[in-house]
Design a protein around this motif. Structure first.
Motif, PDB file in Angstrom:
ATOM      1  N   GLU A 154       7.218   0.759  -8.382  1.00  0.00           N
ATOM      2  CA  GLU A 154       6.494   0.930  -7.111  1.00  0.00           C
ATOM      3  C   GLU A 154       5.182   0.139  -7.113  1.00  0.00           C
ATOM      4  O   GLU A 154       4.837  -0.510  -6.122  1.00  0.00           O
ATOM      5  N   LEU A 155       4.475   0.195  -8.232  1.00  0.00           N
ATOM      6  CA  LEU A 155       3.209  -0.534  -8.325  1.00  0.00           C
ATOM      7  C   LEU A 155       3.419  -2.042  -8.214  1.00  0.00           C
ATOM      8  O   LEU A 155       2.662  -2.743  -7.525  1.00  0.00           O
ATOM      9  N   GLU A 156       4.465  -2.531  -8.878  1.00  0.00           N
ATOM     10  CA  GLU A 156       4.756  -3.973  -8.795  1.00  0.00           C
ATOM     11  C   GLU A 156       5.089  -4.388  -7.373  1.00  0.00           C
ATOM     12  O   GLU A 156       4.642  -5.443  -6.898  1.00  0.00           O
ATOM     13  N   MET A 157       5.872  -3.554  -6.693  1.00  0.00           N
ATOM     14  CA  MET A 157       6.216  -3.872  -5.298  1.00  0.00           C
ATOM     15  C   MET A 157       4.955  -3.909  -4.429  1.00  0.00           C
ATOM     16  O   MET A 157       4.799  -4.789  -3.576  1.00  0.00           O
ATOM     17  N   ASN A 158       4.059  -2.951  -4.646  1.00  0.00           N
ATOM     18  CA  ASN A 158       2.812  -2.933  -3.863  1.00  0.00           C
ATOM     19  C   ASN A 158       1.925  -4.138  -4.179  1.00  0.00           C
ATOM     20  O   ASN A 158       1.280  -4.689  -3.283  1.00  0.00           O
ATOM     21  N   LEU A 159       1.911  -4.551  -5.438  1.00  0.00           N
ATOM     22  CA  LEU A 159       1.117  -5.726  -5.800  1.00  0.00           C
ATOM     23  C   LEU A 159       1.677  -6.994  -5.154  1.00  0.00           C
ATOM     24  O   LEU A 159       0.915  -7.835  -4.666  1.00  0.00           O
TER      25      LEU A 159
END
Length: 126
Positions: free
Chosen positions: A76-81
């Motif tokens: 999820e964090l990678e997608m948001n980044l």
């Protein structure tokens, strides 16, 4: 007579020049408004760029250290980044077009996403 006409022309020229100076200084941003707006937009996108870079740095620290809460959170964090980088590119384009309102909206979104990533990257592993 010739000197009177010469004096009259000189006086009219001085009057016109004085009027131009008064108008120029009474509207202080008339000649520089576009540059001033562009400068403000640049500092806004610079703030967004720094927020994205900081979020990536903190995320990488957590990912490499194995301290992220879970693999699902990592994804999820990678997608948001990646989303924040895409929005940053759009903010640069909006800035180049001079679309200040859209630039501000994108910068606000980018900063919110970056803060969320930073907060979630620092949460302890469960």
């Amino acid at each position: 007579m010739k000197e009177t006409i010469h004096y009259s022309n000189k006086s009219a020229l001085t009057g016109c020049l004085l009027l131009w100076v008064i108008i120029f200084f009474s509207i202080p941003v008339s000649g520089f408004a576009k540059d001033l707006n562009k400068e403000n937009s640049v500092s806004r996108t610079a703030e967004a760029r720094m927020a994205v870079e900081q979020a990536w740095e903190i995320y990488h620290h957590g990912a490499l250290g194995g301290t992220l809460a879970s693999p699902a959170i990592q994804t999820e964090l990678e997608m948001n980044l990646h989303k924040s980088r895409t929005l940053l590119a759009q903010a640069y384009e909006a800035e180049e077009r001079g679309d200040r309102k859209h630039t501000d909206k994108l910068v606000k979104q980018i900063i919110q996403i970056s803060r969320k990533v930073i907060t979630e990257s620092q949460e302890p592993k469960k």
